[in-house]
Write a protein that holds these residues in place. Sequence first.
Motif, short mmCIF file in Angstrom:
data_model
loop_
_atom_site.label_atom_id
_atom_site.label_comp_id
_atom_site.label_asym_id
_atom_site.label_seq_id
_atom_site.Cartn_x
_atom_site.Cartn_y
_atom_site.Cartn_z
N PRO A 179 0.83 -1.21 0.00
CA PRO A 179 0.00 0.00 0.00
C PRO A 179 0.87 1.26 0.00
CG PRO A 179 -0.74 -1.55 1.69
CD PRO A 179 0.56 -2.08 1.16
N GLU A 180 0.40 2.29 -0.70
CA GLU A 180 1.12 3.56 -0.72
C GLU A 180 0.97 4.30 0.61
OE1 GLU A 180 1.27 6.20 -3.96
OE2 GLU A 180 1.23 4.59 -5.44
N ASP A 181 -0.13 4.10 1.29
CA ASP A 181 -0.37 4.71 2.59
C ASP A 181 0.58 4.09 3.60
OD1 ASP A 181 -1.96 4.32 5.36
OD2 ASP A 181 -2.56 6.23 4.43
N TYR A 182 1.33 4.92 4.32
CA TYR A 182 2.34 4.44 5.25
C TYR A 182 1.75 3.54 6.34
CZ TYR A 182 6.09 4.36 8.67
OH TYR A 182 7.05 3.94 9.56
N MET A 183 0.67 3.99 6.97
CA MET A 183 0.10 3.22 8.07
C MET A 183 -0.44 1.86 7.58
SD MET A 183 1.00 5.07 10.46
CE MET A 183 0.30 4.33 11.90
N GLU A 184 -1.08 1.85 6.42
CA GLU A 184 -1.55 0.57 5.85
C GLU A 184 -0.37 -0.35 5.58
OE1 GLU A 184 -4.36 0.48 2.53
OE2 GLU A 184 -4.87 2.56 3.05
N CYS A 185 0.68 0.21 5.01
CA CYS A 185 1.87 -0.58 4.67
C CYS A 185 2.48 -1.18 5.94
CB CYS A 185 2.88 0.27 3.92
SG CYS A 185 4.31 -0.67 3.34
#
Length: 168
Positions: free
Chosen positions: A54-60
């Motif tokens: 994922p590009e979103d840091y928290m999702e990643c």
Amino acid sequence: MSGDLILYFSRAGENYYEGDLKVVEKGNTEVVADYIKEITNGDVFKVEPEIPYPEDYMECTEVTKNEKNGRVLKETLEDVGDYEGVYIGFPIWWGKMPIVFESQLDKLDFKGKVVKPFVTHEGSGFGKSKKQLKKLCKGADIRNGLEIKGSDVLGSKDKVKYWINDNL
């Protein structure tokens, strides 16, 4: 045998920089790999998962925190036999090498190779990755590694050049 290979994994998108989140078009490790390419004129292979993180840091971070098994790669490098040296680069996630990069290294024979590791991080240095490298790069001459804070990569070209010259 001739020349060097720059083998790396890097993730663009939202990244953590000294307490803040910032979107980058090119991942920190890729910036360092580009410097190495420019300085050494080595060949490059970028490790990429078939299903991107994922590009979103928290999702990643949630995805990577629970990763236990290897990941399917978009393309797999099958052999490093034609190279004298291999620059190996990756970000430090959760204090270690990302699973996706382990998935690639596990498929290669490093016996007799000179391995020059470099990592990007935001405070953990090499973490536990040196132990991982010894296990995954059996038979290699693993040289002194280079660690650069992700927030410092854009100003690190001279540091990279010094490290390369010091590891010849």
